[in-house]
Design a protein around this motif. Structure first.
Motif, mmCIF file in Angstrom:
data_model
loop_
_atom_site.group_PDB
_atom_site.id
_atom_site.type_symbol
_atom_site.label_atom_id
_atom_site.label_comp_id
_atom_site.label_asym_id
_atom_site.label_seq_id
_atom_site.Cartn_x
_atom_site.Cartn_y
_atom_site.Cartn_z
ATOM 1 N N PHE A 387 51.526 41.548 33.649
ATOM 2 C CA PHE A 387 51.467 43.101 33.791
ATOM 3 C C PHE A 387 52.547 43.684 33.009
ATOM 4 C CE2 PHE A 387 52.677 47.091 36.227
ATOM 5 C CZ PHE A 387 51.840 47.790 35.643
ATOM 6 N N LYS A 406 45.028 43.306 29.663
ATOM 7 C CA LYS A 406 44.562 44.409 30.370
ATOM 8 C C LYS A 406 43.259 43.821 30.965
ATOM 9 C CE LYS A 406 42.387 48.819 30.599
ATOM 10 N NZ LYS A 406 41.985 50.316 30.002
ATOM 11 N N LEU A 409 43.985 41.177 33.460
ATOM 12 C CA LEU A 409 44.514 41.824 34.799
ATOM 13 C C LEU A 409 43.635 42.458 35.461
ATOM 14 C CD1 LEU A 409 47.915 43.168 33.217
ATOM 15 C CD2 LEU A 409 47.508 41.145 34.881
ATOM 16 N N ILE A 421 46.693 48.234 40.121
ATOM 17 C CA ILE A 421 45.482 48.018 39.418
ATOM 18 C C ILE A 421 44.972 49.402 38.849
ATOM 19 C CG2 ILE A 421 43.718 48.734 40.769
ATOM 20 C CD1 ILE A 421 44.061 45.422 38.541
ATOM 21 N N VAL A 424 47.271 49.154 35.563
ATOM 22 C CA VAL A 424 46.666 48.453 34.662
ATOM 23 C C VAL A 424 45.418 49.118 33.929
ATOM 24 C CG1 VAL A 424 45.007 46.543 34.420
ATOM 25 C CG2 VAL A 424 47.169 46.388 35.909
#
Length: 427
Positions: A387, A406, A409, A421, A424
């Motif tokens: 991240f 991305k 993740l 998240i 993200v």
């Protein structure tokens, strides 16, 4: 500590989770009885401390009593979270190492383990190497030298020690082979070896081994997206040790990150923090508050964490990783200085991605990119490292690399948690 404690716990969920996981739900009746159990380990540790304290000579020359007394204080640290107990254990162990004529090797390993708990990895390595060069149980010391080499990011040395202790079917070898496999990004192998270690622990009838193995296997299952299996292992741990605070914290994370049930997560956390006094719980409460769109409460808990750590010098470097992330938001230069100090203590991909994050927040995006490309990229599979790498790539216009991370993740939503998240998704 372990296993040492960030805002994210080492557990992962893949978007292609099984139907079994999609239908799985926690049931409070499975663990409610354990939430009120906070005395078993504390009672045992307190009784041991009182017994061995009475046995120890007033001038602390009763060397045979020092080791069990130090162990009792270490257990008190584990069960209460009070750092002073770990420091007392350190002092006793140093005394034992100094005056022992026949067991310096055993005291050396105990001192190294104490240092590892305090994140004093270089000192642990020095103690072990000095012992290893003299009369010692070589294999026992090699096992610990593997552990500390991994913590220091000295992976070639760690592999050499792993080769030295190789013994198929041996519990201590298998759990380290599992750790090595996880570091290499082979989670399937890590689980396989931990499952083999679990079988050995069960066959041995040794509850301490079973507790350690069940809880670690629960972490690995979660990391693989096997949430139901993870939950089962945590319950098996609590059946043997009802006041296992680490596992209860994992259940709190599961309630929050898997079920989005912040009320239940906080209920579990409150049951733990009433008896186990460590700053970590403030961080999870802060994240839950952020999830509930309550920034003032999130700040309150974050401030409580930093105050608890900053006002207790005995913590040393134990919470540096968390402080770096916190300071980076509004005190980036302070975060940068702390990150550089942490690198000098343990130069691992995990500490370098924190340095890169601090560099980015301090306005040094080119330096941050250099740090990621040199010390992080391809060297760790830890989602927070990925991240922070994605943030650095995006800031430097490397959109393709950021988008690639991305996608990876987005499949680790359970490990990262719903708050991160959301960030993200904006990459």
């Amino acid at each position: 500590m372990k296993k040492i404690f960030l805002l994210t716990i080492i557990i992962g969920l893949f978007s292609s989770c099984s139907e079994k996981n999609e239908k799985f739900a926690m049931n409070a009746t499975d663990y409610d009885a354990y939430l009120s159990e906070n005395s078993q380990s504390l009672k045992s540790a307190t009784e041991a401390k009182e017994f061995w304290s009475k046995r120890l000579d007033a001038d602390t020359t009763g060397v045979g009593d020092i080791a069990p007394l130090a162990s009792a204080y270490t257990s008190l640290f584990s069960t209460t979270g009070t750092i002073e107990n770990l420091k007392i254990a350190e002092g006793l162990t140093k005394k034992g190492l100094q005056i022992s004529a026949n067991n310096k090797d055993g005291f050396a390993r105990a001192l190294a383990l104490n240092y590892i708990s305090q994140h004093r990895f270089k000192e642990a390595k020095q103690v072990l190497e000095e012992s290893y060069a003299n009369v010692s149980l070589k294999r026992d010391t090699e096992l610990m030298l593997f552990d500390v080499s991994m913590e220091l990011g000295e992976y070639e040395a760690a592999k050499n020690y792993l080769d030295k202790v190789k013994k198929p079917g041996d519990y201590n070898y298998l759990i380290r082979l599992s750790k090595w496999s996880d570091y290499r990004g082979d989670l399937d192998a890590a689980i396989k070896y931990m499952e083999e270690a679990k079988d050995i622990a069960v066959a041995s009838g040794n509850n301490a081994l079973k507790i350690w193995t069940y809880s670690n296997l629960g972490d690995y299952y979660g990391h693989a997206g096997r949430i139901k299996d993870s939950y089962t292992q945590y319950l098996k741990t609590l059946a043997l040790q009802p006041d296992n605070y680490y596992v209860k914290k994992q259940l709190a994370w599961m309630a929050y990150a898997w079920e989005n049930n912040s009320k239940e997560a906080n209920r579990i956390l409150d049951s733990i923090s009433a008896h186990h006094k460590i700053p970590d719980y403030y961080l999870l409460k802060a994240e839950i508050a952020a999830f509930n769109d309550n920034p003032s409460e999130a700040k309150k808990y974050t401030d409580q964490f930093t105050e608890a750590v900053e006002n207790q010098p005995d913590y040393g470097a134990m919470y540096n990783a968390y402080l770096i992330e916190i300071y980076a938001e509004d005190k980036p230069e302070k975060a940068l200085a702390l990150a550089e100090n942490e690198i000098s203590n343990r130069a691992t991909p995990e500490t370098y991605h924190l340095l890169a994050y601090a560099q980015l927040k301090a306005g040094h995006k080119e330096k941050a990119l250099q740090t990621i490309e040199t010390h992080v990229e391809g060297k760790t599979y830890e989602p927070m490292a990925q991240f922070h790498s994605a943030l650095v790539y995006k800031a430097n216009g490397k959109t393709e690399e950021a988008h690639r991370l991305k996608e990876e993740l987005l499949s680790a939503g359970y490990e990262l948690g719903p708050v991160i998240i959301k960030d993200v998704k904006t990459l």
